[in-house]
Every structure is written in C-alpha cells, then in structure tokens.
Design an enzyme around this catalytic site. Structure first.
Site, PDB file in Angstrom:
ATOM      1  N   GLY A   7      14.757  -3.784 -20.692  1.00 35.96           N
ATOM      2  CA  GLY A   7      14.486  -4.945 -19.835  1.00 35.96           C
ATOM      3  C   GLY A   7      15.740  -5.293 -19.051  1.00 35.96           C
ATOM      4  O   GLY A   7      15.996  -6.459 -18.747  1.00 35.96           O
TER       5      GLY A   7
ATOM      6  N   TYR B  56       2.153 -16.544 -25.147  1.00 37.72           N
ATOM      7  CA  TYR B  56       3.594 -16.266 -25.159  1.00 37.72           C
ATOM      8  C   TYR B  56       4.195 -16.766 -26.477  1.00 37.72           C
ATOM      9  O   TYR B  56       4.922 -16.048 -27.172  1.00 37.72           O
ATOM     10  CB  TYR B  56       4.231 -16.982 -23.968  1.00 37.72           C
ATOM     11  CG  TYR B  56       5.729 -16.859 -23.847  1.00 37.72           C
ATOM     12  CD1 TYR B  56       6.321 -15.644 -23.533  1.00 37.72           C
ATOM     13  CD2 TYR B  56       6.558 -17.973 -24.001  1.00 37.72           C
ATOM     14  CE1 TYR B  56       7.699 -15.537 -23.390  1.00 37.72           C
ATOM     15  CE2 TYR B  56       7.925 -17.878 -23.855  1.00 37.72           C
ATOM     16  CZ  TYR B  56       8.495 -16.658 -23.544  1.00 37.72           C
ATOM     17  OH  TYR B  56       9.858 -16.555 -23.402  1.00 37.72           O
TER      18      TYR B  56
ATOM     19  N   LYS C 111       6.001 -14.843 -29.578  1.00 37.45           N
ATOM     20  CA  LYS C 111       7.385 -15.152 -29.987  1.00 37.45           C
ATOM     21  C   LYS C 111       7.449 -15.491 -31.477  1.00 37.45           C
ATOM     22  O   LYS C 111       8.346 -15.034 -32.192  1.00 37.45           O
ATOM     23  CB  LYS C 111       7.966 -16.298 -29.147  1.00 37.45           C
ATOM     24  CG  LYS C 111       8.295 -15.891 -27.712  1.00 37.45           C
ATOM     25  CD  LYS C 111       9.338 -14.800 -27.653  1.00 37.45           C
ATOM     26  CE  LYS C 111       9.669 -14.339 -26.254  1.00 37.45           C
ATOM     27  NZ  LYS C 111      10.497 -13.133 -26.200  1.00 37.45           N
TER      28      LYS C 111
ATOM     29  N   ARG D 218      11.510  -0.137 -13.872  1.00 33.43           N
ATOM     30  CA  ARG D 218      11.693   0.366 -12.504  1.00 33.43           C
ATOM     31  C   ARG D 218      12.257   1.782 -12.504  1.00 33.43           C
ATOM     32  O   ARG D 218      13.168   2.075 -13.267  1.00 33.43           O
ATOM     33  CB  ARG D 218      12.674  -0.520 -11.741  1.00 33.43           C
ATOM     34  CG  ARG D 218      12.105  -1.866 -11.510  1.00 33.43           C
ATOM     35  CD  ARG D 218      12.916  -2.654 -10.519  1.00 33.43           C
ATOM     36  NE  ARG D 218      12.456  -4.027 -10.645  1.00 33.43           N
ATOM     37  CZ  ARG D 218      13.187  -5.098 -10.519  1.00 33.43           C
ATOM     38  NH1 ARG D 218      14.454  -4.981 -10.212  1.00 33.43           N
ATOM     39  NH2 ARG D 218      12.677  -6.297 -10.671  1.00 33.43           N
TER      40      ARG D 218
ATOM     41  N   ASP E 104       9.019   2.652 -20.351  1.00 33.05           N
ATOM     42  CA  ASP E 104       7.948   1.722 -20.694  1.00 33.05           C
ATOM     43  C   ASP E 104       8.020   1.574 -22.217  1.00 33.05           C
ATOM     44  O   ASP E 104       7.724   2.524 -22.947  1.00 33.05           O
ATOM     45  CB  ASP E 104       6.595   2.307 -20.259  1.00 33.05           C
ATOM     46  CG  ASP E 104       5.450   1.362 -20.605  1.00 33.05           C
ATOM     47  OD1 ASP E 104       5.663   0.419 -21.398  1.00 33.05           O
ATOM     48  OD2 ASP E 104       4.345   1.579 -20.066  1.00 33.05           O
TER      49      ASP E 104
HETATM   50  C1  AKB Z   1       9.514 -19.486 -19.932  1.00 37.56           C
HETATM   51  O1  AKB Z   1       9.520 -20.538 -19.276  1.00 37.56           O
HETATM   52  O2  AKB Z   1       8.493 -18.850 -20.203  1.00 37.56           O
HETATM   53  C2  AKB Z   1      10.819 -19.002 -20.497  1.00 37.56           C
HETATM   54  C3  AKB Z   1      11.049 -19.526 -21.865  1.00 37.56           C
HETATM   55  C4  AKB Z   1      11.445 -20.935 -22.063  1.00 37.56           C
HETATM   56  O3  AKB Z   1      10.906 -18.812 -22.826  1.00 37.56           O
HETATM   57  N1  AKB Z   1      11.893 -19.365 -19.630  1.00 37.56           N
END
Ligand code: AKB
Length: 325
Positions: free
Chosen positions: A8, A142, A146, A36, A53
């Site tokens: 990344g 997300y 995490k 990329r 990838d």
């Molecule tokens: C996002 O806004 O998704 C990131 C984060 C706070 O993990 N910057």
C-alpha cells in the site's frame, strides 16, 4: 540485513511512511509495493517497487522470499466511506489481504505492522477518552474489518508467534497524499479549497468532533511501535494513539487565522455523518505513552500552519509545471 516491505506504498499512509523508512534504513532495504503498475517517479527512483495485489497470496510469498523480507507494513485497505459503498470489496481487500499477510509472515518469520483505526469503535463505545480496552461494536464494514483485523493479528501472535503490532489511528492529515474514501477526509480537502481560493462545502456538521493526527506523527508512531522493546508491550493490536481533537468549525477558524478570506458552508453527507457520529472524539493513549514512549509533536495550530506552508509550496510547484508545459 532483513528488508522491509510496505504494502500500500502509494496510499495515504504509505506515501509518507515509505520515504520515512527509506531515509532511516536505506532505499534498497525498503521495498515499496502497491496495486499501481507505474508509481510516481520519487517512489520508483528511491528504491525497489513491485506491483502487488495483496489478495494474491502466492505473489506476496514470492516477493517476501525474493527480497528477504523481515518486516511487513501492511497498509492496503479501503477506507470507511469507500468501504460502505462496496462492503464485499472491503471485506476481500481488508480481511483477505490481512489474512494473506499473516499467513506469509508466519511461514517466513516476518514481523507485521497493522494500522487499525478509530473506526474499530462504534456508537456504544465511550466517545471521550476512549479507553485502550473498551466496547468494540463497530457498525460499519470498515470497522468490522478493523476490529476483526486486530483480533486476527493477536491470534497469529499467540498461536503462531508472529510479531504483529498495531496502532488505532485517528483521522490522518497529509499534504502529500490526496484524500481517498475516508470519513475524516474533510480535514485534508479543506486545505486544498482554502489554498485554491475556493469555498469549501463540508460533508460533516460543524460540531462533529473527531480524533485527528498529522501524518508526520503517524509515520513516527508506526516506526516507533515496530522498533519498541517487545518486553514492554502490554498490548499488541492495537494501541490507541492520538494528537488532537477538533470540529470542522474549529478547523475552519484555525485556517481563517492564516487566510481570512476563506469561507465554508455545509452539505451534510448522511453516510459520512452517521459514521463520524459513532467514532471517538478523543482516545486515551496513555498505554502507548507508558509502554513505548509515544508523544505527538503536532497540535491543531502547528499542524494547520505546516499544512498551509507545505501544501501551498506543492500546489505552486504543480502550477509552475503546468505553465511550463
Ligand atoms: C477514515 O476516515 O476512514 C480513516 C480512518 C479514521 O480510519 N481516515
């Protein structure tokens, strides 16, 4: 000497962490990898670059053996707002990518850095002075990746002895990497608008207070936690780290101290606002301070002054290049 792999490297954190690591360890010892085929010249010329990838475990393993990798900084992930738009893609990249990294790390005795986030918390978490150990019931894909990622890293540490370490980053602000799909991106976009003499339309409500950090601090924190004496680490994944906490209104006022003509209006994006409303205003990072000596260098005024100086130089440079073409 064992080398470092940054996965990344062309993304938000990688764009600044890779040169930081190369300055510290030597360009040839830090392999930059990203999706990329052709990265920017600075990244390509300062050391090796490989297109990767991370969902392809075999290619990752080849890279690790070819270069004799000892530490992997695994930064490739979809950020919160982008992930909410494509939940399945987020799971595939954020979870399967991490699983591949941990499997390869276990097979080749690599240490792993994993960036967690304030996104690993949710609406039932205390928002002020969010403790190191607390409720983690995120309500975004997300956040799910995490929180699961933190647990997976701890599992690989306990079960297979992988030296996995991580940080819960707040919103990150950078003058180098453009924002890309995060809820906290407004805190970067606002500087571009201010310096271009444009009005900024903020997608979060004026009083939305969030935890934030300037990228030079984030880069230093990532390097410091990986270099810390393991005997002192009471936690692995992931340490709360923070530097400042502000609302869009407060950031706007700070920028106006430098650019009094700047103006901002609001058009609240319900998706981003709902995400932000479930995230900490400010984490308690006392465990990181105590265990490995974490201390931020930038508060809001110092960050804003530096952002305006560095970003305006960059934008002027780009303008000069365009005029010369
Ligand atoms: C996002 O806004 O998704 C990131 C984060 C706070 O993990 N910057």
């Amino acid at each position: 000497m064992k080398r470092i792999l940054v996965i990344g490297a062309t993304g938000q954190i990688g764009t600044e962490l890779t040169p930081g690591l190369r300055a510290r360890c030597g360009g040839e010892n830090v392999i930059a990898a990203g999706h990329r085929r052709e990265p920017g010249t600075a990244l390509r010329e300062a050391g090796p670059y490989a297109a990767l990838d991370v969902r392809d475990r075999e290619s990752l393993a080849v890279l690790v053996t070819t270069y004799g990798i000892g530490t992997v900084y695994h930064l490739a992930a979809l950020l919160s707002a982008a992930a909410e738009a494509r939940p399945q893609a987020a799971w595939e990249l954020n979870m399967n990518g991490l699983l591949n990294v941990l499997e390869v790390a276990a097979a080749h005795q690599c240490a792993v850095f994993f960036p967690s986030s304030i996104g690993a918390f949710g609406p039932s978490t205390p928002r002020v002075n969010t403790p190191q150990l607390t409720i983690q019931r995120p309500n975004t894909i997300y956040g799910v990746t995490k929180t699961a990622g933190e647990l997976l890293c701890d599992y690989y540490h306990r079960r297979f002895g992988v030296d996995a370490r991580g940080l819960r980053f707040p919103g990150l602000i950078s003058h180098t990497a453009p924002p890309g799909g995060g809820t906290t991106d407004y805190a970067v976009e606002i500087f571009y608008a201010a310096l271009r003499g444009e009005q900024y339309v903020c997608p979060l409500a004026p009083s939305t207070r969030l935890d934030m950090m300037y990228m030079p601090d984030a880069v230093r924190a990532a390097i410091e936690v990986m270099e810390a004496d393991p005997a002192g680490l009471r936690f692995r994944n992931a340490y709360n780290v923070t530097a400042m906490s502000f609302t869009p209104e407060e950031l706007y006022r700070e920028i106006r101290r430098h650019l009094p003509g700047f103006s901002m209006t609001f058009a609240v994006d319900p998706v981003r606002q709902a995400i932000a409303d479930g995230w900490p205003e400010k984490m308690d990072d006392s465990a990181a301070r105590r265990d490995w000596g974490w201390a931020p260098g930038y508060d809001l005024p110092a960050m804003a002054a530096d952002m305006l100086e560095k970003l305006s130089a960059r934008l002027e440079g780009k303008g000069r290049m365009r005029n010369a073409e």
